[in-house]
Write a protein that holds these residues in place. Structure first.
Motif, PDB file in Angstrom:
ATOM      1  N   GLU A   1       0.814  -1.207   0.000  1.00 18.78           N
ATOM      2  CA  GLU A   1       0.000   0.000   0.000  1.00 18.78           C
ATOM      3  C   GLU A   1       0.855   1.267   0.000  1.00 18.78           C
ATOM      4  O   GLU A   1       0.599   2.204  -0.747  1.00 18.78           O
ATOM      5  CB  GLU A   1      -0.936  -0.015   1.213  1.00 18.78           C
TER       6      GLU A   1
ATOM      7  N   SER B   1       2.790   1.664  -3.338  1.00 20.85           N
ATOM      8  CA  SER B   1       1.880   1.892  -4.462  1.00 20.85           C
ATOM      9  C   SER B   1       1.340   3.313  -4.462  1.00 20.85           C
ATOM     10  O   SER B   1       1.019   3.866  -5.527  1.00 20.85           O
ATOM     11  CB  SER B   1       0.710   0.896  -4.408  1.00 20.85           C
ATOM     12  N   TYR B   2       1.256   3.917  -3.264  1.00 20.34           N
ATOM     13  CA  TYR B   2       0.708   5.273  -3.134  1.00 20.34           C
ATOM     14  C   TYR B   2       1.636   6.113  -2.261  1.00 20.34           C
ATOM     15  O   TYR B   2       1.269   6.555  -1.167  1.00 20.34           O
ATOM     16  CB  TYR B   2      -0.700   5.227  -2.541  1.00 20.34           C
TER      17      TYR B   2
ATOM     18  N   GLU C   1       1.051   9.265   0.441  1.00 16.63           N
ATOM     19  CA  GLU C   1      -0.350   9.324   0.855  1.00 16.63           C
ATOM     20  C   GLU C   1      -0.547   8.633   2.204  1.00 16.63           C
ATOM     21  O   GLU C   1       0.132   7.642   2.512  1.00 16.63           O
ATOM     22  CB  GLU C   1      -1.243   8.660  -0.198  1.00 16.63           C
TER      23      GLU C   1
ATOM     24  N   ASN D   1      -7.728  -1.202  -0.389  1.00 15.38           N
ATOM     25  CA  ASN D   1      -8.883  -1.113  -1.281  1.00 15.38           C
ATOM     26  C   ASN D   1      -8.493  -1.729  -2.616  1.00 15.38           C
ATOM     27  O   ASN D   1      -7.823  -1.091  -3.432  1.00 15.38           O
ATOM     28  CB  ASN D   1      -9.299   0.342  -1.468  1.00 15.38           C
TER      29      ASN D   1
ATOM     30  N   LEU E   1     -10.016  -2.166  -5.274  1.00 13.55           N
ATOM     31  CA  LEU E   1     -10.599  -1.523  -6.454  1.00 13.55           C
ATOM     32  C   LEU E   1      -9.957  -0.167  -6.740  1.00 13.55           C
ATOM     33  O   LEU E   1     -10.267   0.455  -7.758  1.00 13.55           O
ATOM     34  CB  LEU E   1     -12.112  -1.343  -6.254  1.00 13.55           C
ATOM     35  N   ARG E   2      -9.068   0.272  -5.874  1.00 13.29           N
ATOM     36  CA  ARG E   2      -8.444   1.578  -6.064  1.00 13.29           C
ATOM     37  C   ARG E   2      -7.467   1.528  -7.239  1.00 13.29           C
ATOM     38  O   ARG E   2      -6.620   0.633  -7.312  1.00 13.29           O
ATOM     39  CB  ARG E   2      -7.708   1.984  -4.794  1.00 13.29           C
ATOM     40  N   PRO E   3      -7.547   2.446  -8.171  1.00 13.38           N
ATOM     41  CA  PRO E   3      -6.627   2.422  -9.321  1.00 13.38           C
ATOM     42  C   PRO E   3      -5.198   2.737  -8.895  1.00 13.38           C
ATOM     43  O   PRO E   3      -4.964   3.454  -7.914  1.00 13.38           O
ATOM     44  CB  PRO E   3      -7.177   3.506 -10.247  1.00 13.38           C
TER      45      PRO E   3
ATOM     46  N   SER F   1      -1.574   4.371  -8.717  1.00  8.00           N
ATOM     47  CA  SER F   1      -1.118   5.753  -8.823  1.00  8.00           C
ATOM     48  C   SER F   1      -0.011   5.857  -9.866  1.00  8.00           C
ATOM     49  O   SER F   1       0.912   5.040  -9.894  1.00  8.00           O
ATOM     50  CB  SER F   1      -0.606   6.238  -7.465  1.00  8.00           C
TER      51      SER F   1
END
Length: 279
Positions: A217, A220-221, A224, A237, A239-241, A243
């Protein structure tokens, strides 16, 4: 004294330095000369196996240019006594070890002086890379200026006991910083030796629990804030696209060998190795 006792002492001392003040806590430990109970005094064999068997994934430690042989640069943030730096140099990388404490840098230099012969050259045609230990804050740029390396100038970054040593509140900043240091794909590779993957997330650290989904996580982001539930687990999540500014995990496996602390009571390896690149 049992191993649990020095761990408890370290937890108590570091508890005085929450969040970003962690740097001062680690500096105090190094200045006091406190033994770090998770320090095994030699590189994790999972890193050695990755460098030996992962040439197709990582590429060679050197490249041929019109000006001759150019060595790739490898960074170990929070390098401890510097053993991983010495190993990377033996494979041919110009290897850099970063520590916040001046006392830690002195320990690294002593380790190199006393034990350099434990790290023979792995390929005589490639030879040995240079070793540089530098004092600085991972999240700042002044140490890059000291060694003459620009942002996104490292071809390989190795993170083993750095992610798990940071207060979890620092993880977004940790992930973002890797995107600023690592060379663009496919040249740049971040190797994470994930540990401890099965520790209770609510248990005190360091080392803080570092399950694979936490790496997934945050990297990937990067930068954030990632939500955690009341049990200290990442709330992913699916389903989160992805980044565009994130990192991509290009390989993930259970290593055959690791330090004993990365195994369960039956000897099963719980550590994982993941390799990441900029998108």
């Amino acid at each position: 004294m049992s191993e649990q006792e020095p761990v408890a002492i370290i937890h108590e001392r570091l508890s005085k330095y929450p969040g970003e003040r962690y740097r001062d806590g680690w500096e105090e430990l190094w200045n006091r000369g406190d033994a770090l109970p998770w320090d095994r005094g030699f590189p994790n064999p999972a890193l050695e196996d990755t460098l030996t068997q992962g040439r197709a994934l990582l590429g060679k430690p050197v490249e041929t240019t019109e000006n001759g042989i150019k060595r790739k640069k490898a960074l170990v943030p929070g390098c401890g006594r510097g053993v991983d730096v010495l190993l990377l140099a033996s494979f041919g990388y110009d290897a850099y070890g970063l520590e916040y404490s001046a006392s830690a840098i002195e320990v690294c230099k002593q380790e190199e002086e006393k034990n350099a012969d434990k790290y023979p050259v792995r390929d005589v045609q490639i030879g040995r890379g240079s070793v540089t230990f530098v004092q600085g804050d991972f999240f700042e740029d002044d140490w890059l200026e000291k060694i003459g390396v620009s942002r996104n100038g490292f071809d390989l970054v190795y993170d083993y006991t750095f992610f798990c040593a940071l207060d979890p509140s620092m993880r977004p900043k940790w992930a973002l910083r890797h995107t600023q240091l690592l060379a663009p794909a496919p040249r740049g590779n971040l190797i994470c030796l994930e540990f401890p993957t099965h520790k209770d997330p609510l248990a005190p650290g360091p080392p803080f629990a570092a399950p694979s989904d936490a790496y997934m996580e945050h990297l990937s982001y990067p930068g954030e804030e990632i939500p955690y539930d009341d049990k200290g687990r990442v709330k992913a999540n699916p389903l989160r696209p992805a980044s565009d500014n994130g990192m991509e995990r290009v390989s993930f496996w259970q290593p055959e060998r690791t330090h004993d602390k990365g195994k369960d009571a039956t000897g099963e390896v719980r550590d994982r190795v993941s390799v990441w690149r900029l998108r």
